[in-house]
Design an enzyme around this catalytic site. Structure first.
Site, PDB file in Angstrom:
ATOM      1  N   ASP A  62      14.336  80.262  35.633  1.00  0.00           N
ATOM      2  CA  ASP A  62      14.379  79.162  34.674  1.00  0.00           C
ATOM      3  C   ASP A  62      14.010  77.865  35.409  1.00  0.00           C
ATOM      4  O   ASP A  62      14.790  77.341  36.202  1.00  0.00           O
ATOM      5  CB  ASP A  62      15.794  79.082  34.089  1.00  0.00           C
ATOM      6  CG  ASP A  62      15.937  77.956  33.082  1.00  0.00           C
ATOM      7  OD1 ASP A  62      14.987  77.161  32.905  1.00  0.00           O
ATOM      8  OD2 ASP A  62      17.014  77.874  32.466  1.00  0.00           O
ATOM      9  N   ASN A  87       1.644  75.296  33.553  1.00  0.00           N
ATOM     10  CA  ASN A  87       1.578  75.474  32.106  1.00  0.00           C
ATOM     11  C   ASN A  87       2.928  75.406  31.397  1.00  0.00           C
ATOM     12  O   ASN A  87       2.988  75.063  30.213  1.00  0.00           O
ATOM     13  CB  ASN A  87       0.905  76.846  31.838  1.00  0.00           C
ATOM     14  CG  ASN A  87       1.135  77.333  30.432  1.00  0.00           C
ATOM     15  OD1 ASN A  87       0.603  76.765  29.487  1.00  0.00           O
ATOM     16  ND2 ASN A  87       1.936  78.376  30.270  1.00  0.00           N
ATOM     17  N   TYR A 152       8.077  64.769  22.707  1.00  0.00           N
ATOM     18  CA  TYR A 152       7.065  65.764  23.072  1.00  0.00           C
ATOM     19  C   TYR A 152       5.742  65.069  23.405  1.00  0.00           C
ATOM     20  O   TYR A 152       5.139  65.332  24.454  1.00  0.00           O
ATOM     21  CB  TYR A 152       6.864  66.806  21.949  1.00  0.00           C
ATOM     22  CG  TYR A 152       5.783  67.795  22.323  1.00  0.00           C
ATOM     23  CD1 TYR A 152       5.991  68.714  23.348  1.00  0.00           C
ATOM     24  CD2 TYR A 152       4.535  67.770  21.698  1.00  0.00           C
ATOM     25  CE1 TYR A 152       4.988  69.594  23.741  1.00  0.00           C
ATOM     26  CE2 TYR A 152       3.530  68.647  22.079  1.00  0.00           C
ATOM     27  CZ  TYR A 152       3.762  69.555  23.102  1.00  0.00           C
ATOM     28  OH  TYR A 152       2.762  70.417  23.497  1.00  0.00           O
ATOM     29  N   LYS A 156       3.726  64.830  27.121  1.00  0.00           N
ATOM     30  CA  LYS A 156       2.355  65.279  27.340  1.00  0.00           C
ATOM     31  C   LYS A 156       1.455  64.116  27.802  1.00  0.00           C
ATOM     32  O   LYS A 156       0.496  64.340  28.559  1.00  0.00           O
ATOM     33  CB  LYS A 156       1.819  65.970  26.087  1.00  0.00           C
ATOM     34  CG  LYS A 156       2.497  67.317  25.846  1.00  0.00           C
ATOM     35  CD  LYS A 156       2.263  68.266  27.029  1.00  0.00           C
ATOM     36  CE  LYS A 156       2.911  69.611  26.901  1.00  0.00           C
ATOM     37  NZ  LYS A 156       2.560  70.548  27.973  1.00  0.00           N
TER      38      LYS A 156
HETATM   39  C1  8X3 Z   1       0.456  71.406  20.939  1.00  0.00           C
HETATM   40  C2  8X3 Z   1      -0.427  70.692  20.012  1.00  0.00           C
HETATM   41  O1  8X3 Z   1      -0.610  68.996  18.134  1.00  0.00           O
HETATM   42  O2  8X3 Z   1       1.032  70.761  17.871  1.00  0.00           O
HETATM   43  O3  8X3 Z   1       0.658  70.709  22.118  1.00  0.00           O
HETATM   44  O4  8X3 Z   1       1.427  68.963  19.377  1.00  0.00           O
HETATM   45  S1  8X3 Z   1       0.414  69.807  18.820  1.00  0.00           S
END
Ligand code: 8X3
Length: 256
Positions: A62, A87, A152, A156
């Site tokens: 993990d 990843n 999220y 990213k």
């Molecule tokens: C995944 C793509 O657009 O669903 O990272 O966030 S999205």
């Protein structure tokens, strides 16, 4: 040059990571597969070993616990690694920042930010030694914020900025760094985000042709196979029907 080179893939048990394991096995790469679900890694190893003559090692761990990352790299000591596919990552929940579950925020930050960074940091000496290639998996979400995506999207964007920073810090070492930013890819991503609600998850990919994990893995193989003097720095890959994080053209299909 080292005799036996390995590709290290995190989040290798499903989705893009799993597709990369298959795509890179077809390229003749020895694999170091890391994920929490060791049983799934063992299945992948069994499948690949029946088709290819490769050295495949699996590590069930993990990565949200930093000590696990440290001990993983202790175990990798002495191996020659020329590719890292960084990843592991996920989205958990989708709602306004006002209502978001704090625990969900933390889980995303632990893996998408902390584990991503620690894996990169500990992998760099290996990759420098082989003048190898680091593939970081970001997202269209790191380029465009969207409703309910606050942390999220931010994690990213972090991956995107870290990729650029790695490029700068590693310039002159011969190491290549590529940021892969996929759009809507039909993997377990949405099932995880919506905590097992299959109906909601399936609706994300309805009425258009999404990306599949293999599309992304093939793109990664393309980036890896450029000449050593060519670095594809960022690749944004979306379905043809998608023109932005929230711009997806959906066709209502007539059933026969
Ligand atoms: C995944 C793509 O657009 O669903 O990272 O966030 S999205």
């Amino acid at each position: 040059m080292a005799e036996k080179l390995y590709t290290l893939i995190t989040g290798a048990s499903s989705g893009i990571g799993r597709a990369c394991a298959f795509a890179l096995a077809r390229e003749g790469k020895n694999l170091l597969l890391v994920a929490r679900r060791k049983d799934r890694l063992e299945e992948i190893k069994k499948d690949l070993s029946s088709k290819f003559s490769l050295d495949i090692k699996v590590f069930g761990t993990d990565l949200s616990i930093v000590e696990n990352i440290n001990s993983l790299f202790e175990k990798l000591k002495g191996l020659d690694i020329d590719i890292l596919i960084n990843n592991a990552g996920f989205a958990l929940g989708k709602s306004s920042i006002e209502d978001y579950d704090w625990n969900d925020f933390n889980q995303m930050i632990d893996v998408n930010v902390r584990a991503f960074t620690r894996v990169a940091q500990l992998a760099i000496p290996f990759i420098k030694k082989t003048k190898g290639h680091i593939i970081n998996i970001s997202s269209i979400a790191g380029l465009e914020a969207y409703e309910g995506g606050s942390v999220y999207c931010s994690t990213k964007a972090y991956v995107k900025m870290m990729s650029k920073s790695m490029r700068i810090d590693l310039a002159g070492t011969g190491v290549r760094v590529t940021d892969i930013a996929p759009g809507a890819a039909d993997t377990e991503f949405s099932l995880v985000r919506f905590k097992g609600d299959k109906e909601v998850a399936d609706a994300v990919y309805k009425n258009f042709v999404p990306l599949y994990a293999e599309d992304i893995a093939e793109t990664i193989v393309f980036a890896l196979n450029r000449p050593q003097s060519v670095n594809l720095e960022q690749i944004v890959i979306m379905p043809t029907a998608q023109a932005g994080a929230t711009r997806i053209h959906r066709e209502l299909r007539m059933e026969n």
